[in-house]
Write a protein that holds these residues in place. Structure first.
Motif, PDB file in Angstrom:
ATOM      1  N   PRO A  47      -2.695  14.432  -0.635  1.00 53.22           N
ATOM      2  CA  PRO A  47      -2.860  13.486  -1.750  1.00 53.22           C
ATOM      3  C   PRO A  47      -3.830  12.374  -1.352  1.00 53.22           C
ATOM      4  O   PRO A  47      -3.953  12.022  -0.194  1.00 53.22           O
ATOM      5  CB  PRO A  47      -1.446  12.939  -1.981  1.00 53.22           C
ATOM      6  N   THR A  48      -4.516  11.856  -2.349  1.00 55.22           N
ATOM      7  CA  THR A  48      -5.429  10.744  -2.118  1.00 55.22           C
ATOM      8  C   THR A  48      -4.604   9.527  -1.713  1.00 55.22           C
ATOM      9  O   THR A  48      -3.639   9.177  -2.396  1.00 55.22           O
ATOM     10  CB  THR A  48      -6.219  10.434  -3.404  1.00 55.22           C
ATOM     11  N   PRO A  49      -4.978   8.869  -0.610  1.00 56.90           N
ATOM     12  CA  PRO A  49      -4.199   7.695  -0.200  1.00 56.90           C
ATOM     13  C   PRO A  49      -4.345   6.582  -1.236  1.00 56.90           C
ATOM     14  O   PRO A  49      -5.375   6.486  -1.907  1.00 56.90           O
ATOM     15  CB  PRO A  49      -4.827   7.286   1.137  1.00 56.90           C
TER      16      PRO A  49
ATOM     17  N   ASN B 136      -5.151   3.053  -2.980  1.00 60.32           N
ATOM     18  CA  ASN B 136      -6.190   2.059  -2.755  1.00 60.32           C
ATOM     19  C   ASN B 136      -5.531   0.787  -2.219  1.00 60.32           C
ATOM     20  O   ASN B 136      -4.741   0.155  -2.915  1.00 60.32           O
ATOM     21  CB  ASN B 136      -6.919   1.781  -4.072  1.00 60.32           C
ATOM     22  N   PRO B 137      -5.855   0.376  -0.997  1.00 55.07           N
ATOM     23  CA  PRO B 137      -5.207  -0.819  -0.438  1.00 55.07           C
ATOM     24  C   PRO B 137      -5.558  -2.096  -1.193  1.00 55.07           C
ATOM     25  O   PRO B 137      -4.822  -3.074  -1.130  1.00 55.07           O
ATOM     26  CB  PRO B 137      -5.720  -0.867   1.004  1.00 55.07           C
ATOM     27  N   CYS B 138      -6.670  -2.085  -1.938  1.00 57.68           N
ATOM     28  CA  CYS B 138      -7.074  -3.283  -2.669  1.00 57.68           C
ATOM     29  C   CYS B 138      -6.575  -3.280  -4.112  1.00 57.68           C
ATOM     30  O   CYS B 138      -6.987  -4.117  -4.910  1.00 57.68           O
ATOM     31  CB  CYS B 138      -8.583  -3.445  -2.600  1.00 57.68           C
ATOM     32  N   ALA B 139      -5.680  -2.350  -4.437  1.00 59.17           N
ATOM     33  CA  ALA B 139      -5.077  -2.324  -5.771  1.00 59.17           C
ATOM     34  C   ALA B 139      -3.822  -3.198  -5.811  1.00 59.17           C
ATOM     35  O   ALA B 139      -3.231  -3.381  -6.867  1.00 59.17           O
ATOM     36  CB  ALA B 139      -4.737  -0.888  -6.174  1.00 59.17           C
ATOM     37  N   ALA B 140      -3.450  -3.765  -4.675  1.00 57.67           N
ATOM     38  CA  ALA B 140      -2.270  -4.625  -4.615  1.00 57.67           C
ATOM     39  C   ALA B 140      -2.486  -5.879  -5.462  1.00 57.67           C
ATOM     40  O   ALA B 140      -3.619  -6.341  -5.655  1.00 57.67           O
ATOM     41  CB  ALA B 140      -1.977  -5.008  -3.166  1.00 57.67           C
ATOM     42  N   GLU B 141      -1.397  -6.422  -5.950  1.00 64.94           N
ATOM     43  CA  GLU B 141      -1.446  -7.563  -6.872  1.00 64.94           C
ATOM     44  C   GLU B 141      -2.233  -8.759  -6.323  1.00 64.94           C
ATOM     45  O   GLU B 141      -2.954  -9.429  -7.057  1.00 64.94           O
ATOM     46  CB  GLU B 141      -0.021  -7.998  -7.211  1.00 64.94           C
ATOM     47  N   GLU B 142      -2.120  -9.029  -5.033  1.00 66.22           N
ATOM     48  CA  GLU B 142      -2.794 -10.209  -4.484  1.00 66.22           C
ATOM     49  C   GLU B 142      -4.321 -10.114  -4.587  1.00 66.22           C
ATOM     50  O   GLU B 142      -5.003 -11.124  -4.584  1.00 66.22           O
ATOM     51  CB  GLU B 142      -2.367 -10.472  -3.032  1.00 66.22           C
ATOM     52  N   PHE B 143      -4.871  -8.883  -4.689  1.00 65.03           N
ATOM     53  CA  PHE B 143      -6.308  -8.722  -4.838  1.00 65.03           C
ATOM     54  C   PHE B 143      -6.768  -8.983  -6.272  1.00 65.03           C
ATOM     55  O   PHE B 143      -7.962  -8.997  -6.538  1.00 65.03           O
ATOM     56  CB  PHE B 143      -6.753  -7.317  -4.396  1.00 65.03           C
TER      57      PHE B 143
END
Length: 177
Positions: A27-29, A31-38
């Motif tokens: 599976p596609t990992p 996106n670490p920058c999809a988190a709310e703080e971004f």
């Protein structure tokens, strides 16, 4: 059935078995920058006409976009009288601090840092000098208006933030059409 046909059938059956036993693709990992703080600065993303706050005097257009897999916000500043500039703003997830690099139409660059404060984005850095040659500490406060506009209000300090005075005041209005 001839030997050739039987051999071909056996090869095809073997190939089908091998295909069926192959592991499914990983599976596609996430996106670490999809988190709310971004998303704290997403209210600034858009196509804008920029005005002196409280007036109908347009000073620039500006394109603000999410880039680098959503890990950064880039501004392309296009003043009506030439010059231009760009900023790149990103969150350091380890410290929770936002960092902005501004490069304008003159040599040099400015670094700002800060983060969300009471629904606004507040970034501070040293930019230019006053008439006596003292470094200006500049605080930029970005706030989302009820009408969808964004106000970028700048304040300057020559005493390392003990006192602040007005520096600039801009309103980004959504570009029409």
């Amino acid at each position: 059935m001839g030997i050739l046909a039987a051999s071909l059938l056996a090869i095809m059956q073997q190939a089908m078995l091998l295909q069926g036993s192959a592991a499914p693709p990983a599976p596609t990992p996430p996106n670490p920058c999809a988190a709310e703080e971004f998303a704290a600065f997403d209210f600034w993303v858009g196509e804008w006409e920029v005005y002196q706050t409280g007036t109908e005097t347009q000073v620039a257009t500006s394109r603000i976009e999410k880039v680098s897999n959503g890990c950064a916000v880039r501004e392309t500043w296009m003043p009506l009288r030439g010059g231009g500039g760009s900023s790149l703003t990103t969150l350091d997830p380890q410290t929770g601090t936002w960092h902005q690099l501004w490069v304008g139409g003159q040599p040099g660059r400015v670094f700002f840092e800060g983060g969300p404060v009471d629904g606004a984005m507040v970034l501070t850095g040293y930019w230019g000098q006053d008439a006596e040659g003292r470094a200006n500490l500049v605080r930029m406060i970005y706030t989302l208006g009820e009408d969808g506009s964004v106000r970028q209000h700048g304040e300057a300090s020559v005493d390392h933030g003990q006192t602040w005075g007005p520096s600039f005041d801009l309103t980004y209005r959504p570009k029409e059409g």
